[in-house]
Design a protein around this motif. Sequence first.
Motif, PDB file in Angstrom:
ATOM      1  N   SER A  98     -18.841  51.483  43.016  1.00  0.00           N
ATOM      2  CA  SER A  98     -18.266  51.761  41.692  1.00  0.00           C
ATOM      3  C   SER A  98     -16.898  52.422  41.830  1.00  0.00           C
ATOM      4  O   SER A  98     -16.518  52.857  42.924  1.00  0.00           O
ATOM      5  CB  SER A  98     -19.228  52.611  40.854  1.00  0.00           C
ATOM      6  N   ALA A  99     -16.176  52.494  40.715  1.00  0.00           N
ATOM      7  CA  ALA A  99     -14.817  53.031  40.699  1.00  0.00           C
ATOM      8  C   ALA A  99     -14.785  54.390  41.374  1.00  0.00           C
ATOM      9  O   ALA A  99     -15.685  55.208  41.189  1.00  0.00           O
ATOM     10  CB  ALA A  99     -14.332  53.155  39.260  1.00  0.00           C
ATOM     11  N   GLY A 100     -13.747  54.630  42.169  1.00  0.00           N
ATOM     12  CA  GLY A 100     -13.658  55.875  42.915  1.00  0.00           C
ATOM     13  C   GLY A 100     -14.235  55.705  44.311  1.00  0.00           C
ATOM     14  O   GLY A 100     -14.546  56.689  44.974  1.00  0.00           O
ATOM     15  N   ASP A 101     -14.438  54.436  44.733  1.00  0.00           N
ATOM     16  CA  ASP A 101     -14.955  54.133  46.073  1.00  0.00           C
ATOM     17  C   ASP A 101     -16.297  54.787  46.350  1.00  0.00           C
ATOM     18  O   ASP A 101     -16.508  55.380  47.399  1.00  0.00           O
ATOM     19  CB  ASP A 101     -13.942  54.576  47.156  1.00  0.00           C
ATOM     20  N   MET A 102     -17.176  54.698  45.387  1.00  0.00           N
ATOM     21  CA  MET A 102     -18.499  55.286  45.589  1.00  0.00           C
ATOM     22  C   MET A 102     -19.492  54.180  45.907  1.00  0.00           C
ATOM     23  O   MET A 102     -19.539  53.150  45.230  1.00  0.00           O
ATOM     24  CB  MET A 102     -18.906  56.073  44.358  1.00  0.00           C
TER      25      MET A 102
ATOM     26  N   TYR B 239     -15.320  57.146  36.871  1.00  0.00           N
ATOM     27  CA  TYR B 239     -13.882  57.087  37.155  1.00  0.00           C
ATOM     28  C   TYR B 239     -13.229  55.825  36.586  1.00  0.00           C
ATOM     29  O   TYR B 239     -13.887  54.788  36.442  1.00  0.00           O
ATOM     30  CB  TYR B 239     -13.658  57.102  38.663  1.00  0.00           C
ATOM     31  N   ALA B 240     -11.931  55.923  36.354  1.00  0.00           N
ATOM     32  CA  ALA B 240     -11.139  54.748  35.993  1.00  0.00           C
ATOM     33  C   ALA B 240     -11.114  53.819  37.200  1.00  0.00           C
ATOM     34  O   ALA B 240     -11.177  54.270  38.348  1.00  0.00           O
ATOM     35  CB  ALA B 240      -9.722  55.174  35.630  1.00  0.00           C
ATOM     36  N   ALA B 241     -11.029  52.519  36.947  1.00  0.00           N
ATOM     37  CA  ALA B 241     -11.098  51.532  38.032  1.00  0.00           C
ATOM     38  C   ALA B 241     -10.034  51.786  39.089  1.00  0.00           C
ATOM     39  O   ALA B 241     -10.237  51.524  40.267  1.00  0.00           O
ATOM     40  CB  ALA B 241     -10.961  50.143  37.452  1.00  0.00           C
ATOM     41  N   ALA B 243      -8.853  54.678  40.042  1.00  0.00           N
ATOM     42  CA  ALA B 243      -8.971  55.971  40.731  1.00  0.00           C
ATOM     43  C   ALA B 243      -9.300  55.748  42.198  1.00  0.00           C
ATOM     44  O   ALA B 243     -10.159  54.962  42.541  1.00  0.00           O
ATOM     45  CB  ALA B 243     -10.061  56.809  40.064  1.00  0.00           C
TER      46      ALA B 243
END
Lengths: 295, 247
Positions: A98-102, B239-241, B243
């Motif tokens: 997911s966004a934020g490299d998680m 988070y925003a894509a 980020a």
Amino acid sequence: MVQTSFLLVTALLAAGVTGFEPEPDDGPRVTATLFAEHAVVQPGQTTWLAIRFEVQEGWHIYWPGQNDTGMSPILDWKLPKGWEIGRARWPAPSRHVSAGDMLDHVLEGSATVLFPVRVPKDATPGSGAMLFCAAEWLVCKQMCIAERDDLMYSLKVAGQFQPLPVARSRDLAEIAHARSLLPEPMPESGDPVSAALNEDGSLMIHAAPGVRLTFAPYEDSRAALDLLTSGTSETGELRVSFDPADERPIAGVITIEGNTGKARSFEYRHPPASSQELDGFTIQGNDPRPEEESP
Amino acid sequence: MISRILHRSMIVALGCTVFAAGAQAQLSAKPQQAEKQIKEKIQQVERDVDSIVKSMKEAKKARIDAPAPDFTLIDTEGKEHRLSDYIASGKVVVLEWFNPQCPYVREHYNAEGKGTSTTLEKEFAEHNVVWLRINSGSEKSRTSGKELNEQFRKEWKITGPVLLDPEGKVGMAYGAKVTPTMFVITTEGIIAYEGALDSDPSPSKTGEEIYVRSALKSVLAGETVEKKQTKAVGCSVKYAAKARPRG
């Protein structure tokens, strides 16, 4: 005019992202069902229980692996005194970034977890046994919802006139299907996949060239480093490094996906675990429920 | 502004102490020399605060026992908050990554204002502890936005501000992956605790040990925090894509 329609499209897209998502009180996103291999069991017998999670499309629950976020289902069993429950067998997860490299390892669609259960040798013939599981899980899409359910199953210990265990055909089919989806033991031949530890402590996994390989470590495995980039590859070769300060055994699931598109998964352990460790039976009885009824 | 005033008054107070001590020691010395030494001492005190702030401004990534990366964010009422201002004014700061729709966050709040989070905030407010909640959800996320967060701030009787970080820069600098993730920052600007609020990993009950309470007690007593790092469990920060974590 062009600008107006552009704005309209943008607005609709934005609504698609956030606006039409169901509210938390729209009902459960996940249905959990308990299955039992046998309706009637014998004293001393090992039988299997399964919990099937039906997850709504687009949502996911968490596999018990090294995840950045979320929580794998908490399954709190209450069995009759003396009954033993073993280690949970989960199907292979998929990677969810997911966004934020998680990075998370998740289960989507239908996923069934299996548990071996050992009936005590001195279980009273003809008695009833109530198996109870308080299940709690987090289900996420663009938001997360905590859900829970109390699952129950009533079994019978075989009596004098019914000495054999009795299978329940619907449940048997469900359990057989779930078992076919569990990770296999590592193939001794090295085909279609092999794994070995390097001198530097990293794990080298090999399959045929061009095969997509994924390694998903269990939650209690030695901590893998940088799984986001080194947990998967499409070259048929994968090298996973671990925290050198972590002395726990390495345990996880290797998934291979060839050109045919059919995925197979294998369980890797180093050092190899004994069958006793793999069964992982723990005896019940600290907090017994009023389950044993008189015949 | 207030913090700046506090900052100055602290230095004046410290300066007086230095002056008293200095005057006693310098009875036989020349007055000009004594004055020079006092000035140097005052500058040293000032430089200490400045060097704390400087180290926070230079910190790019949050690490335990290291300076907390400085940030400036706007809260749900439009007010600006700078972390280093709180530290410079002598506050201990708690950061809580916040998302009012995450079950793991909701666990710690209720309409009576008696959830774990708000209770702790009140309990430690008199000990110079400031509680800053940060929502690093993107503007597209349904859990962000000042209206929604302000609504919950009021509903849950939260005393402190809820800061908005829609680009996720602060969240990324702190490596916050889930809500809630907690940080305790000392008056020296050092991160003394990072992790979960309490010891229970489920969203349905609060654990026996409240890690943040233990950490705050140790920090206020000037002792080392026993459990400096725990695994925060919760919902992913939305988070925003675009980020990206800082290296």
